[in-house]
Design an enzyme around this catalytic site. Structure first.
Site, PDB file in Angstrom:
ATOM      1  N   GLU B 289       0.855  -1.205   0.000  1.00 33.44           N
ATOM      2  CA  GLU B 289       0.000   0.000   0.000  1.00 33.44           C
ATOM      3  C   GLU B 289       0.885   1.246   0.000  1.00 33.44           C
ATOM      4  O   GLU B 289       0.692   2.158   0.798  1.00 33.44           O
ATOM      5  CB  GLU B 289      -0.909  -0.001   1.235  1.00 33.44           C
ATOM      6  N   CYS B 391     -10.634   1.389   7.711  1.00 31.92           N
ATOM      7  CA  CYS B 391     -10.095   2.684   8.098  1.00 31.92           C
ATOM      8  C   CYS B 391     -10.723   3.829   7.309  1.00 31.92           C
ATOM      9  O   CYS B 391     -10.929   4.925   7.837  1.00 31.92           O
ATOM     10  CB  CYS B 391      -8.583   2.722   7.890  1.00 31.92           C
TER      11      CYS B 391
END
Lengths: 609, 609
Positions: B289, B391
């Site tokens: 990521e 998130c």
């Protein structure tokens, strides 16, 4: 129709050079590497657990292809030392063949209890390659020991797979034996072999035993998903596929089977019209080494195995025997001069398994670090002298050694000239001399003797937009021009002007949108980083093509310098669009010659402006 | 410089609509999904092994971000029910907090023996998010219980990490607590928190204990490869990176630390000039990521996490406080209106974690079948209501609820107008009314009171190629025009004409070669399959841009219809190149609105002719 065997043909020019490199460099190099890795010693059947060089299930076939290459080479250029090596291997085969005829290194030395258990274990595949080698060696030398050993093996296979049906599977997980059996039939005239080939081909996709076995792979990987006549799309592992299609075409010809021919036509079109790289490479995905979907032809992640393009050329050659349509020889030509030849270095000593259409070293590095892209099989950008899976090196060796097989086919009345090689050929009282610089020049002088009253059909290459002949053709049909020969010795000049041209891909091929490939005659070109001082993707070709040629001795072909553009660099990441580039020259080399000067970037498909 | 808190600002227009959707749809939706999945119940600390909904190490932070979003929302729109939910969670925190101040669900309920052992286990990260929520809730309501609980927790953290150095690591594997501590300092004035923040920031990359620990990740993944002042390239996990950079900017401001500011400038430039998608998305690789390399910005495999673009906007906002340079607000604007807003559906109820710049459903299908491409994180092409790793949904909720924070900064003499929102703001006797249809129209009327003798600085957006003001500016510097205010109430008309424009990427961005993005004002546009009946990559925009606008109520923005071309289809796989396309209209929508009408293809970067 029949084809004229390569051994009736003397080559000159481009292919003579390739034949010599094959004989002097490739065949010895493959021998050395196969010796180093224990592949020849394995035929002694004395490997012990914990020793190095454990035999692999497909080592028999690696060596078999080398033996076949040697057979073709010595047929043209006798070589006692090479023959002695072959004879030695044949002696070991004789010594170690089972009494019942079975012969396989791995399943005798390593897993003797597991014969005919795993359809993915390449036993029938190895048997097929050994048989091809045996036929080739018999044809080349007249020595029949190897041939008889393989006939004995085929008796055993017939017993196990047909008479008793006692193996754990019905069809091989990797096709090959099917086409080998046809060669054995052609060599011996024994129809049993044709029936066996037909059995394996027709049982494929119908066998419950296969489908219920633990080694059956679901899906179309090995073309056993449906019966072969129901297969409409070339699918699965691309080498497996082409070997099957070769056998289907062989059987269609010899059994005069129109519906099988129809299946072959459909599969051929599926490849040529939807699934083939412009280099004649096939099998776009590393995963499964396979065909994927129509128009899915990524360049940097192309798999495009050398063996698969050889398989495609072999399939196309067989189709040429079934019906005169130049599309077959066109595809054979594309695959031969581009992807297949790229499989071996110019010096003949190193090999590509995977033949990408783009190399971007930075991107490949990113691939490894951040898993963006899949990268090639091994991320190899320079040819290697040996692979663990070493099917391609001996395959290209046998292919080059017998390349003359592609040249002519004939029936009672007509001789077909499918390709243009500097050569002379003589068979059945017919003699044809070709004088040409093909693939570098499209002018061909044919001198034909012994054909008075017959017809000569010459292929008009698919790439030729214009052409002219020194004498009028009686007709032009499906890409062949027909000439009625009325003299003892006739001379016909063919001219296929070879201009550089820009080729576009179908807009459904996403990777090539806005891009073109530079081609000349049968050759596809590429640009390499080492010749062009810029990121290759920052270059564009001019739609107003202006190209200069320069002959390269090592390549035995022309390199090209073309007008193009280079994007102007700028500092910011984004800015308002404005056309901004400078004119420059861009250098191209034939695709087959890429990666002969160290690791460097390469692209085939370049943007056009 | 200080910033004007969102609670001093009343929004209208575009952002009022977004605030309402956030309040009425997003906040309830996230609450429901977090309830369904046990995230709220987890605060009861009564989960037992073998029960469903095992607490996860970062659940505290998921709920904390929701609590923070509620705090911002109720600050503007009081809501007793929402406050009651927050109070209930705070009561559970009080009840279940250790006597020593420690609070973490997972490491109390699931692995109580492993506190402060694994630096990758998000304990300090969760502490940080809870602290941000506590500060926000105190600021919104004046209730200080939550704040005091978190202060008690910070005492514990100070003891463990600084006074005793008794944890198994020195710095968190996921940054967040660093910026939260600065917020706690701003709220309480207690310099201890600033020192703690500085401790965590400065220890990063220097700690032998971290590097020798079993949970240290080699490389730059969590920005602990070298001390922060030596980091010259934005690197590693992109959310982690931006949260760290936020804290560095916070500390540079409050500690007047010029070399830390220099480090921030360098890292900001590394993102803005080399590593940012045109949407303000960052982190191009799914693997880690993370940031990869300069100019590596693939479109279809873009990771570009919603949280990362929020993090970038937050970093940029902090940089605006450090020095007046419009590049910061430009980047905040790009990230906000494009990638961040794309993270939530138009109805506010569904979310993207990954925001690609191209969706090709066929290619993604191929990806899965044949491993050509990497595809998105989850191959998700429609927003989901909840993710396992959730998130982003509460992050976008807290971001939208406090968007007013971005509007103004000020020092003794000057007020900076960084963004243009229909709004009125009042603080310290100053009142500014903005009348504008921004982001849909670049005309802005500013009515300013209480600033006589002061200076008003207004940002000239980076996208504005022309602009005009109703009164002359005294100077223009680094993207701000300065106006000396000499009246009690001054009116200034700003006009930034908003034309559609074509934007090119740096030619080193390979994915965008020969392509442009259509932009208008701060919005980047995209074309979707559902609007354009063709493979999107077969479309090209005309370099002679001709575009019509149509206002879309649901998007609260204009869609665009532009002149372009579509490649003509043809049958063969390859043919000699000739330009062959037809003119047609191409429809575009703002990128933030993509994928609101079912699964469909999408591209941002379109070829240009």
């Amino acid at each position: 129709m029949k084809s004229v065997s390569f051994d009736k043909i003397n080559l000159g020019g481009f292919w003579k050079n390739r034949f010599e490199i094959n004989k002097n460099a490739t065949i010895p190099m493959v021998y050395d590497r196969f010796s180093d890795t224990g592949r020849f010693d394995a035929f002694k059947f004395d490997w012990k657990e914990d020793e190095p060089n454990r035999p692999h299930i497909f080592w028999d076939s690696d060596v078999a292809k080398w033996l076949e290459a040697v057979a073709y080479s010595v047929a043209k250029c006798p070589d006692e030392k090479l023959e002695a090596i072959v004879d030695g291997v044949v002696d070991l085969i004789e010594k170690n063949q089972d009494e019942n005829g079975y012969f396989n290194i791995y399943f005798t030395v390593c897993e003797p209890d597991n014969r005919w258990v795993n359809r993915m274990a390449h036993e029938l595949y190895c048997a097929g390659h050994l048989t091809e080698a045996a036929v080739a060696y018999y044809n080349a030398t007249g020595k029949d020991k190897f041939l008889k050993l393989m006939q004995k093996y085929m008796e055993h296979i017939e017993t196990v797979f047909i008479k008793e049906d006692s193996a754990d599977f019905n069809t091989p997980g990797h096709e090959e034996i099917e086409l080998a059996l046809v060669k054995l039939y052609d060599c011996t005239g024994d129809e049993k072999y044709l029936r066996m080939s037909s059995h394996f081909v027709e049982t494929r996709g119908r066998s419950q035993k296969d489908k219920e076995g633990p080694f059956f792979i679901r899906g179309d990987y090995d073309q056993a998903h449906v019966p072969v006549r129901e297969q409409k799309t070339a699918a699965g592992h691309s080498v497996r596929a082409t070997y099957l299609y070769c056998a289907m075409a062989d059987l269609a010809l010899r059994m005069n089977d129109e519906t099988l021919l129809d299946a072959c036509r459909t599969l051929f079109k599926s490849i040529a019209d939807k699934q083939m790289y412009i280099t004649g490479g096939i099998g776009s995905s590393h995963h499964g080494e396979r065909f994927t979907q129509d128009y899915d032809l990524p360049n940097d992640t192309a798999y495009s195995e050398t063996c698969a393009s050889i398989g495609l050329a072999l399939f196309a050659r067989r189709m040429s025997l079934l019906e005169p349509d130049s599309v077959y020889a066109d595809i054979a030509e594309i695959a031969t001069y581009n992807c297949a030849l790229a499989g071996v270095s110019l010096n003949g000593k190193a090999f590509f398994y995977v033949n990408p259409l783009e190399i971007n070293l930075e991107k490949q590095k990113l691939d490894k670090e951040y898993h963006h892209y899949r990268g090639g099989c091994s991320g190899v950008h320079e040819r290697l002298e040996v692979f663990d899976c070493s099917c391609c090196p001996p395959n290209i060796a046998r292919f080059v050694a017998s390349i003359g097989d592609f040249l002519y086919t004939y029936d009672e009345n007509t001789v077909y000239v499918h390709h243009y090689f500097e050569s002379d050929a003589e068979w059945n009282g017919i003699k044809i001399i070709q004088n040409t610089e093909y693939p570098n020049n499209g002018a061909v002088k044919l001198t034909v003797s012994g054909m008075k009253g017959k017809t000569l059909a010459v292929r008009i290459p698919g790439w030729a937009e214009k052409y002219s002949f020194s004498v009028p053709a009686s007709k032009t049909e499906k890409g062949y021009a027909y000439f009625e020969i009325s003299e003892d010795t006739a001379e016909i000049q063919l001219d296929f002007p070879m201009e550089c041209r820009l080729v576009a891909a179908n807009p459904l091929v996403e990777a090539n949108l806005g891009r073109v490939a530079l081609c000349r005659g049968p050759l596809t070109y590429c640009a390499e980083g080492v010749d062009n001082n810029a990121p290759l993707n920052n270059l564009s070709l001019s739609a107003q093509l202006n190209a200069n040629l320069l002959f390269n001795e090592e390549m035995q072909a022309y390199t090209v310098e073309a007008d193009g553009f280079e994007d102007a660099p700028f500092d910011s990441l984004y800015r308002t669009y404005k056309p901004d580039f400078k004119s420059r020259k861009i250098k191209f080399i034939p695709y087959f010659a890429f990666a002969n000067r160290g690791e460097t970037d390469m692209i085939v498909w370049m943007r056009i402006k």
